[in-house]
Design a protein around this motif. Structure first.
Motif, PDB file in Angstrom:
ATOM      1  N   PHE A   1       4.744 -13.233   2.538  1.00 44.23           N
ATOM      2  CA  PHE A   1       3.693 -12.806   1.611  1.00 44.23           C
ATOM      3  C   PHE A   1       2.308 -12.931   2.238  1.00 44.23           C
ATOM      4  O   PHE A   1       1.495 -12.003   2.164  1.00 44.23           O
ATOM      5  N   VAL A   2       2.045 -14.059   2.860  1.00 43.36           N
ATOM      6  CA  VAL A   2       0.740 -14.272   3.492  1.00 43.36           C
ATOM      7  C   VAL A   2       0.525 -13.268   4.626  1.00 43.36           C
ATOM      8  O   VAL A   2      -0.553 -12.680   4.761  1.00 43.36           O
ATOM      9  N   GLY A   3       1.567 -13.059   5.429  1.00 38.51           N
ATOM     10  CA  GLY A   3       1.450 -12.121   6.541  1.00 38.51           C
ATOM     11  C   GLY A   3       1.169 -10.700   6.081  1.00 38.51           C
ATOM     12  O   GLY A   3       0.268 -10.034   6.607  1.00 38.51           O
ATOM     13  N   LEU A   4       1.926 -10.234   5.087  1.00 38.85           N
ATOM     14  CA  LEU A   4       1.727  -8.880   4.578  1.00 38.85           C
ATOM     15  C   LEU A   4       0.356  -8.725   3.931  1.00 38.85           C
ATOM     16  O   LEU A   4      -0.335  -7.719   4.133  1.00 38.85           O
ATOM     17  N   SER A   5      -0.040  -9.728   3.158  1.00 43.13           N
ATOM     18  CA  SER A   5      -1.328  -9.668   2.455  1.00 43.13           C
ATOM     19  C   SER A   5      -2.497  -9.693   3.425  1.00 43.13           C
ATOM     20  O   SER A   5      -3.434  -8.886   3.312  1.00 43.13           O
ATOM     21  N   MET A   6      -2.458 -10.603   4.387  1.00 37.95           N
ATOM     22  CA  MET A   6      -3.558 -10.738   5.330  1.00 37.95           C
ATOM     23  C   MET A   6      -3.695  -9.492   6.201  1.00 37.95           C
ATOM     24  O   MET A   6      -4.800  -9.039   6.491  1.00 37.95           O
ATOM     25  N   TYR A   7      -2.564  -8.939   6.613  1.00 32.13           N
ATOM     26  CA  TYR A   7      -2.622  -7.718   7.427  1.00 32.13           C
ATOM     27  C   TYR A   7      -3.307  -6.600   6.655  1.00 32.13           C
ATOM     28  O   TYR A   7      -4.190  -5.899   7.185  1.00 32.13           O
ATOM     29  N   THR A   8      -2.918  -6.437   5.388  1.00 27.96           N
ATOM     30  CA  THR A   8      -3.482  -5.358   4.573  1.00 27.96           C
ATOM     31  C   THR A   8      -4.959  -5.580   4.301  1.00 27.96           C
ATOM     32  O   THR A   8      -5.761  -4.634   4.353  1.00 27.96           O
ATOM     33  N   ILE A   9      -5.340  -6.821   4.005  1.00 29.36           N
ATOM     34  CA  ILE A   9      -6.735  -7.124   3.683  1.00 29.36           C
ATOM     35  C   ILE A   9      -7.629  -6.983   4.912  1.00 29.36           C
ATOM     36  O   ILE A   9      -8.692  -6.366   4.855  1.00 29.36           O
ATOM     37  N   VAL A  10      -7.199  -7.560   6.025  1.00 27.83           N
ATOM     38  CA  VAL A  10      -8.022  -7.542   7.238  1.00 27.83           C
ATOM     39  C   VAL A  10      -8.132  -6.125   7.808  1.00 27.83           C
ATOM     40  O   VAL A  10      -9.218  -5.668   8.185  1.00 27.83           O
ATOM     41  N   LYS A  11      -7.009  -5.426   7.866  1.00 29.11           N
ATOM     42  CA  LYS A  11      -6.998  -4.077   8.435  1.00 29.11           C
ATOM     43  C   LYS A  11      -7.457  -3.015   7.438  1.00 29.11           C
ATOM     44  O   LYS A  11      -7.703  -1.875   7.834  1.00 29.11           O
ATOM     45  N   ARG A  12      -7.547  -3.392   6.167  1.00 33.78           N
ATOM     46  CA  ARG A  12      -7.843  -2.431   5.100  1.00 33.78           C
ATOM     47  C   ARG A  12      -6.903  -1.243   5.202  1.00 33.78           C
ATOM     48  O   ARG A  12      -7.308  -0.071   5.094  1.00 33.78           O
ATOM     49  N   ALA A  13      -5.627  -1.585   5.410  1.00 32.86           N
ATOM     50  CA  ALA A  13      -4.611  -0.553   5.613  1.00 32.86           C
ATOM     51  C   ALA A  13      -4.296   0.167   4.302  1.00 32.86           C
ATOM     52  O   ALA A  13      -4.272  -0.439   3.234  1.00 32.86           O
ATOM     53  N   ASP A  14      -4.051   1.461   4.415  1.00 30.72           N
ATOM     54  CA  ASP A  14      -3.723   2.277   3.250  1.00 30.72           C
ATOM     55  C   ASP A  14      -2.207   2.453   3.168  1.00 30.72           C
ATOM     56  O   ASP A  14      -1.603   3.160   3.970  1.00 30.72           O
ATOM     57  N   PHE A  15      -1.602   1.792   2.197  1.00 28.87           N
ATOM     58  CA  PHE A  15      -0.161   1.902   2.000  1.00 28.87           C
ATOM     59  C   PHE A  15       0.174   2.677   0.727  1.00 28.87           C
ATOM     60  O   PHE A  15       1.236   2.487   0.143  1.00 28.87           O
ATOM     61  N   SER A  16      -0.729   3.550   0.318  1.00 28.10           N
ATOM     62  CA  SER A  16      -0.481   4.340  -0.886  1.00 28.10           C
ATOM     63  C   SER A  16       0.733   5.251  -0.719  1.00 28.10           C
ATOM     64  O   SER A  16       1.372   5.635  -1.705  1.00 28.10           O
ATOM     65  N   TRP A  17       1.062   5.592   0.535  1.00 30.18           N
ATOM     66  CA  TRP A  17       2.214   6.450   0.793  1.00 30.18           C
ATOM     67  C   TRP A  17       3.531   5.786   0.396  1.00 30.18           C
ATOM     68  O   TRP A  17       4.567   6.466   0.266  1.00 30.18           O
ATOM     69  N   LEU A  18       3.511   4.483   0.182  1.00 29.96           N
ATOM     70  CA  LEU A  18       4.719   3.783  -0.254  1.00 29.96           C
ATOM     71  C   LEU A  18       5.020   4.006  -1.739  1.00 29.96           C
ATOM     72  O   LEU A  18       6.092   3.641  -2.209  1.00 29.96           O
ATOM     73  N   GLY A  19       4.070   4.589  -2.468  1.00 28.52           N
ATOM     74  CA  GLY A  19       4.259   4.799  -3.896  1.00 28.52           C
ATOM     75  C   GLY A  19       5.500   5.609  -4.222  1.00 28.52           C
ATOM     76  O   GLY A  19       6.249   5.271  -5.148  1.00 28.52           O
ATOM     77  N   GLN A  20       5.739   6.679  -3.469  1.00 29.39           N
ATOM     78  CA  GLN A  20       6.903   7.521  -3.727  1.00 29.39           C
ATOM     79  C   GLN A  20       8.201   6.763  -3.461  1.00 29.39           C
ATOM     80  O   GLN A  20       9.162   6.858  -4.238  1.00 29.39           O
ATOM     81  N   PHE A  21       8.227   5.987  -2.377  1.00 26.76           N
ATOM     82  CA  PHE A  21       9.403   5.175  -2.065  1.00 26.76           C
ATOM     83  C   PHE A  21       9.685   4.171  -3.178  1.00 26.76           C
ATOM     84  O   PHE A  21      10.836   3.987  -3.596  1.00 26.76           O
ATOM     85  N   LEU A  22       8.631   3.532  -3.691  1.00 27.30           N
ATOM     86  CA  LEU A  22       8.791   2.530  -4.743  1.00 27.30           C
ATOM     87  C   LEU A  22       9.291   3.161  -6.037  1.00 27.30           C
ATOM     88  O   LEU A  22      10.121   2.577  -6.737  1.00 27.30           O
ATOM     89  N   THR A  23       8.797   4.353  -6.355  1.00 26.93           N
ATOM     90  CA  THR A  23       9.235   5.040  -7.571  1.00 26.93           C
ATOM     91  C   THR A  23      10.716   5.401  -7.498  1.00 26.93           C
ATOM     92  O   THR A  23      11.494   5.119  -8.431  1.00 26.93           O
ATOM     93  N   ILE A  24      11.114   6.011  -6.393  1.00 24.22           N
ATOM     94  CA  ILE A  24      12.521   6.399  -6.220  1.00 24.22           C
ATOM     95  C   ILE A  24      13.420   5.168  -6.205  1.00 24.22           C
ATOM     96  O   ILE A  24      14.490   5.144  -6.831  1.00 24.22           O
ATOM     97  N   SER A  25      12.967   4.122  -5.510  1.00 19.81           N
ATOM     98  CA  SER A  25      13.755   2.883  -5.424  1.00 19.81           C
ATOM     99  C   SER A  25      13.906   2.227  -6.791  1.00 19.81           C
ATOM    100  O   SER A  25      14.962   1.671  -7.103  1.00 19.81           O
ATOM    101  N   SER A  26      12.854   2.288  -7.607  1.00 17.40           N
ATOM    102  CA  SER A  26      12.909   1.690  -8.945  1.00 17.40           C
ATOM    103  C   SER A  26      13.988   2.352  -9.793  1.00 17.40           C
ATOM    104  O   SER A  26      14.752   1.669 -10.488  1.00 17.40           O
ATOM    105  N   PHE A  27      14.084   3.677  -9.725  1.00 18.85           N
ATOM    106  CA  PHE A  27      15.131   4.378 -10.471  1.00 18.85           C
ATOM    107  C   PHE A  27      16.520   4.011  -9.938  1.00 18.85           C
ATOM    108  O   PHE A  27      17.475   3.874 -10.714  1.00 18.85           O
ATOM    109  N   ALA A  28      16.628   3.860  -8.630  1.00 15.84           N
ATOM    110  CA  ALA A  28      17.913   3.464  -8.043  1.00 15.84           C
ATOM    111  C   ALA A  28      18.313   2.067  -8.500  1.00 15.84           C
ATOM    112  O   ALA A  28      19.487   1.816  -8.821  1.00 15.84           O
ATOM    113  N   ILE A  29      17.355   1.156  -8.558  1.00 15.93           N
ATOM    114  CA  ILE A  29      17.617  -0.219  -9.008  1.00 15.93           C
ATOM    115  C   ILE A  29      18.055  -0.229 -10.468  1.00 15.93           C
ATOM    116  O   ILE A  29      19.001  -0.943 -10.849  1.00 15.93           O
ATOM    117  N   ILE A  30      17.364   0.564 -11.298  1.00 17.36           N
ATOM    118  CA  ILE A  30      17.751   0.668 -12.712  1.00 17.36           C
ATOM    119  C   ILE A  30      19.178   1.187 -12.833  1.00 17.36           C
ATOM    120  O   ILE A  30      19.975   0.694 -13.646  1.00 17.36           O
TER     121      ILE A  30
END
Length: 222
Positions: A117-146
């Motif tokens: 958690f710390v590693g993922l959070s710090m990388y995103t905060i420091v690099k100001r990385a844009d992971f918005s592209w993961l939204g589609q993966f999360l949506t599809i995965s959520s339906f699969a989990i359901i």
């Protein structure tokens, strides 16, 4: 060297202050939710009672929607703690079983979860990385989990042969959720700390539970 308008400098500075404020409030609430979840887990392990399936189903799906709808009011804050306690409650059976078998696995899972958690959070905060592209993966995965939840609990489909694969997938899903939500905060896509903290907490909880399950399977425990 291009000149930057004063209004743009002020706007950028105001945005930075707002982002820092959201981050601070998010992590403060997240810490409180973790404490509530831990307390609920301890109590639930002592009670040794799992709620009926329909109660779990309502809690898993209804509480996040309730938080989303009331996030701008004190009710949303209250529901976030209810959600944390609820997840601690439904996670208690696995925790209880691991405590009987090998408590060290819980310590290991906590350490790995915290480091991830710390590693993922710090990388995103420091690099100001844009992971918005993961939204589609999360949506599809959520339906699969359901779908998996419905097949398992309503139709009795046995997924135990795929337990390790499912655990690995859920770890990836939780990590993606943490990256996505942290990116949303840092880049200004999320301004409500209650929604942000609840989403991060859900990712953190999923990450811990499935790392624990993965370790248990890897150690030869069913």
């Amino acid at each position: 060297m291009p000149l930057i308008a004063a209004s743009q400098v002020i706007r950028t500075r105001e945005q930075a202050i707002e982002v820092n404020s959201v981050l601070r409030n998010t992590y403060m609430l997240l810490a409180l939710m973790i404490a509530v979840c831990a307390g609920a887990t301890v109590i639930a392990v002592q009670m040794n009672w799992l709620p009926p399936f329909w109660v779990m189903l309502v809690g898993i799906f209804a509480l996040p929607f309730g938080i989303q709808a009331t996030a701008r009011s004190p009710i949303g804050l209250l529901l976030s703690f209810v959600y944390a306690a609820f997840l601690g409650w439904i996670g208690a059976p696995l925790i209880g079983e691991i405590l009987k078998i090998n408590p060290i696995l819980i310590t290991q899972a906590l350490g790995i979860t915290a480091a991830t958690f710390v590693g993922l959070s710090m990388y995103t905060i420091v690099k100001r990385a844009d992971f918005s592209w993961l939204g589609q993966f999360l949506t599809i995965s959520s339906f699969a989990i359901i779908g998996v939840i419905i097949l398992k609990f309503l139709f009795g489909v046995d997924f135990s042969p795929f337990a390790m694969l499912i655990s690995a997938f859920m770890i990836i899903f939780a990590s993606a959720l943490i990256l996505f939500q942290t990116s949303q905060i840092v880049l200004g896509g999320e301004r409500n700390y209650i929604i942000a903290a609840t989403t991060l907490f859900a990712g953190l909880w999923i990450l811990f539970m499935y790392i624990l399950q993965f370790l248990a399977i890897f150690s030869g425990r069913e």
